[in-house]
Design a protein around this motif. Structure first.
Motif, short mmCIF file in Angstrom:
data_model
loop_
_atom_site.label_atom_id
_atom_site.label_comp_id
_atom_site.label_asym_id
_atom_site.label_seq_id
_atom_site.Cartn_x
_atom_site.Cartn_y
_atom_site.Cartn_z
N VAL A 1 0.02 -80.34 -23.55
CA VAL A 1 1.30 -80.90 -23.09
C VAL A 1 2.46 -80.15 -23.73
O VAL A 1 3.40 -79.71 -23.04
CB VAL A 1 1.38 -82.40 -23.41
N LYS A 2 2.40 -79.98 -25.02
CA LYS A 2 3.51 -79.39 -25.78
C LYS A 2 3.72 -77.91 -25.44
O LYS A 2 4.86 -77.45 -25.27
CB LYS A 2 3.25 -79.56 -27.27
N GLU A 3 2.61 -77.16 -25.34
CA GLU A 3 2.71 -75.71 -25.19
C GLU A 3 2.62 -75.24 -23.74
O GLU A 3 3.13 -74.17 -23.41
CB GLU A 3 1.62 -75.04 -26.02
N HIS A 4 1.94 -76.03 -22.87
CA HIS A 4 1.70 -75.56 -21.52
C HIS A 4 2.22 -76.51 -20.45
O HIS A 4 1.90 -76.35 -19.26
CB HIS A 4 0.19 -75.32 -21.31
N ASP A 5 3.02 -77.50 -20.85
CA ASP A 5 3.67 -78.42 -19.90
C ASP A 5 2.69 -79.18 -19.02
O ASP A 5 3.02 -79.57 -17.89
CB ASP A 5 4.68 -77.66 -19.01
N GLN A 6 1.48 -79.39 -19.51
CA GLN A 6 0.53 -80.19 -18.76
C GLN A 6 0.95 -81.66 -18.79
O GLN A 6 1.65 -82.10 -19.71
CB GLN A 6 -0.88 -80.04 -19.35
N THR A 7 0.54 -82.42 -17.78
CA THR A 7 0.77 -83.86 -17.73
C THR A 7 -0.56 -84.56 -17.90
O THR A 7 -1.51 -84.27 -17.18
CB THR A 7 1.40 -84.27 -16.39
N ALA B 1 -10.87 -79.15 -16.75
CA ALA B 1 -9.79 -79.90 -16.10
C ALA B 1 -8.50 -79.09 -16.07
O ALA B 1 -7.72 -79.19 -15.13
CB ALA B 1 -9.56 -81.22 -16.84
N LEU B 2 -8.28 -78.27 -17.10
CA LEU B 2 -7.00 -77.57 -17.24
C LEU B 2 -6.95 -76.25 -16.48
O LEU B 2 -5.87 -75.83 -16.05
CB LEU B 2 -6.74 -77.31 -18.73
N VAL B 3 -8.09 -75.61 -16.25
CA VAL B 3 -8.09 -74.24 -15.74
C VAL B 3 -7.51 -74.13 -14.33
O VAL B 3 -6.97 -73.09 -13.96
CB VAL B 3 -9.53 -73.64 -15.82
N ALA B 4 -7.59 -75.22 -13.55
CA ALA B 4 -7.05 -75.18 -12.19
C ALA B 4 -5.56 -75.53 -12.15
O ALA B 4 -4.97 -75.57 -11.06
CB ALA B 4 -7.83 -76.14 -11.29
N ARG B 5 -4.97 -75.77 -13.30
CA ARG B 5 -3.54 -76.13 -13.40
C ARG B 5 -3.16 -77.30 -12.47
O ARG B 5 -2.27 -77.18 -11.64
CB ARG B 5 -2.67 -74.91 -13.08
N ASP C 1 -7.00 -79.95 -5.77
CA ASP C 1 -5.80 -79.14 -5.98
C ASP C 1 -4.77 -79.75 -6.93
O ASP C 1 -3.99 -79.02 -7.54
CB ASP C 1 -5.12 -78.87 -4.63
N LYS C 2 -4.73 -81.06 -7.06
CA LYS C 2 -3.63 -81.69 -7.78
C LYS C 2 -4.05 -82.49 -9.01
O LYS C 2 -3.21 -82.83 -9.84
CB LYS C 2 -2.84 -82.61 -6.83
N VAL C 3 -5.33 -82.80 -9.13
CA VAL C 3 -5.79 -83.73 -10.16
C VAL C 3 -6.94 -83.11 -10.96
O VAL C 3 -7.82 -82.47 -10.39
CB VAL C 3 -6.24 -85.06 -9.52
N GLY C 4 -6.91 -83.31 -12.28
CA GLY C 4 -8.02 -82.95 -13.15
C GLY C 4 -8.57 -84.20 -13.80
O GLY C 4 -7.85 -85.18 -13.98
N PHE C 5 -9.84 -84.16 -14.18
CA PHE C 5 -10.50 -85.34 -14.76
C PHE C 5 -11.22 -84.98 -16.05
O PHE C 5 -11.86 -83.94 -16.14
CB PHE C 5 -11.52 -85.92 -13.79
N ILE C 6 -11.12 -85.87 -17.03
CA ILE C 6 -11.91 -85.78 -18.25
C ILE C 6 -12.52 -87.17 -18.47
O ILE C 6 -11.79 -88.16 -18.55
CB ILE C 6 -11.07 -85.39 -19.48
N PHE C 7 -13.85 -87.22 -18.54
CA PHE C 7 -14.52 -88.51 -18.66
C PHE C 7 -15.20 -88.64 -20.03
O PHE C 7 -15.44 -87.65 -20.73
CB PHE C 7 -15.58 -88.68 -17.56
N ALA D 1 -5.40 -64.36 -17.11
CA ALA D 1 -4.53 -64.62 -18.25
C ALA D 1 -4.53 -66.11 -18.61
O ALA D 1 -4.59 -66.48 -19.79
CB ALA D 1 -3.11 -64.15 -17.96
N TRP D 2 -4.50 -66.98 -17.59
CA TRP D 2 -4.51 -68.42 -17.84
C TRP D 2 -5.87 -68.86 -18.38
O TRP D 2 -5.94 -69.69 -19.29
CB TRP D 2 -4.15 -69.17 -16.57
N PHE D 3 -6.95 -68.29 -17.85
CA PHE D 3 -8.28 -68.60 -18.36
C PHE D 3 -8.36 -68.28 -19.85
O PHE D 3 -8.85 -69.08 -20.65
CB PHE D 3 -9.35 -67.83 -17.58
N ASP D 4 -7.86 -67.10 -20.23
CA ASP D 4 -7.87 -66.72 -21.64
C ASP D 4 -7.05 -67.69 -22.48
O ASP D 4 -7.43 -68.05 -23.60
CB ASP D 4 -7.32 -65.30 -21.80
N THR D 5 -5.91 -68.12 -21.94
CA THR D 5 -5.06 -69.07 -22.67
C THR D 5 -5.78 -70.39 -22.89
O THR D 5 -5.77 -70.95 -23.99
CB THR D 5 -3.75 -69.31 -21.89
N VAL D 6 -6.44 -70.87 -21.83
CA VAL D 6 -7.18 -72.14 -21.94
C VAL D 6 -8.31 -72.03 -22.95
O VAL D 6 -8.50 -72.91 -23.80
CB VAL D 6 -7.71 -72.56 -20.55
#
Length: 255
Positions: free
Chosen positions: A197-203, A164-168, A94-100, A129-134
Motif C-alpha cells: 500500500v505504502k510503496e506501490h499504491d495498492q488497495t 494477488a499483486l502481480v496482476a495489479r 481483471d480488477k480483483v485479487g484474493f488472499i485466503f 519489471a513489475w514482476f521483479d518488484t513484486v
C-alpha cells in the motif's frame, strides 16, 4: 451508521445499502442489514467484528463471490450487482485479487508458476519489471523454483500475496490472511501488505479477528449484527481491542 465518504475517483470499492439474507421462514438469517461503506484507493482497510457479525459476508459480496439480496456493490467504476457469470469472471480476473487463509496454491506448480497462474489463465504476459518488484517486495527470489511443500507456511502465504499483486488489481481482498501462521510469519505477511500500500499504491481490504493484525491497517471498520457500527483511523492493538469490547453497546446505540 454510514462509514466515511470519499470522492468517487478515490473509491476502490463501495457497498450501498447492502442487505444479505440467507434462507427463509424460521431458518432465515440476516447476515447484512443496510450496510453502506466505501474503501478508498491506496489504503489498507481492516474489517472486524465478532463471529456472525457479517464481516466475511461483506467481503464476499464486495468481491463478487456472493450476491446481495438488496443494495448495490461496485468496484471502481464497475457495478458488480447484476453482473452475469461472464461479467463476474472478468471482474475477478481483471480488477480483483484474493488472499485466503488456506493459501490455495497448486502443489504441482513452482512458486513462480503459482504467482503467474492468474495471468496465464487470462492469456496475459507479466510485466517483467513489475514482476521483479513484486518478488523483491515479498522476498522470495531464492524460492521461485520451489513447490509449496518445500516452503514454510509464511513463504506460501507470501507466494499467495505475490499472486494477488502481480496482476495489479484495483483492490485486493484478504480473508484472515494470517489465520494459519505463527506470529513471526504473520508479521512478515502483514508488513508485505502494508508496504504494498505504502510503496506501490495498492488497495487492500482485509477481514481479521486479530487486533494486532488490524493495527497494520490505515483504518478499521467494525461490524456487529450485520451493520457497520463504528470505525477507527490510525489503529493500535489497544484501541482496536477496546473498540471490540464496546461493540455490543455501539450496536445497540445504532439501532
Amino acid at each position: 451508521m454510514t462509514a466515511t465518504v470519499a470522492r468517487d475517483n478515490q473509491v476502490a470499492a463501495r457497498a450501498n445499502d447492502v442487505w444479505k439474507v440467507y434462507g427463509s421462514g424460521e431458518a432465515q438469517v440476516m447476515a447484512l442489514r443496510g450496510v453502506s461503506v466505501e474503501f478508498e484507493r491506496s489504503r489498507f482497510t481492516a474489517i472486524m467484528g465478532p463471529s456472525g457479525s457479517g464481516k466475511s459476508t461483506l467481503m464476499h459480496c464486495l468481491a463478487g463471490l456472493d450476491s446481495v439480496t438488496r443494495g448495490q456493490i461496485s468496484i471502481g467504476d464497475t457495478t458488480v450487482t447484476g453482473l452475469g457469470d461472464a461479467g463476474l469472471t472478468r471482474l475477478r480476473r481483471d480488477k480483483v485479487g484474493f488472499i485466503f487463509q488456506q493459501f490455495n496454491l497448486l502443489p504441482t506448480l513452482s512458486a513462480r508458476e503459482n504467482i503467474l497462474l492468474p495471468l496465464a489463465i487470462a492469456g496475459r504476459k507479466p510485466d517483467p519489471a513489475w514482476f521483479d518488484t513484486v518478488i523483491d517486495t515479498v522476498g522470495l527470489r531464492d524460492r521461485l523454483g520451489h513447490r509449496p511443500a518445500q516452503l514454510s507456511g509464511g513463504q506460501q502465504q507470501r507466494v499467495a500475496c505475490a499472486r494477488a499483486l502481480v496482476a495489479r488489481p484495483e483492490v485486493i481482498f484478504a480473508d484472515e490472511p494470517t489465520g494459519n501462521l505463527d506470529s513471526r510469519a504473520g508479521a512478515e505477511v502483514l508488513n508485505f501488505l502494508r508496504n504494498s500500500v505504502k510503496e506501490h499504491d495498492q488497495t487492500i481490504v482485509m477481514v481479521t479477528h486479530d487486533p494486532a493484525a488490524a493495527s497494520y491497517a490505515d483504518r478499521v471498520v467494525f461490524l456487529a449484527d450485520g451493520q457497520v457500527v463504528t470505525e477507527l483511523t490510525g489503529p493500535t492493538p489497544e484501541t482496536v481491542l477496546d473498540t471490540m469490547k464496546r461493540l455490543d453497546v455501539l450496536a445497540e446505540a445504532d439501532v
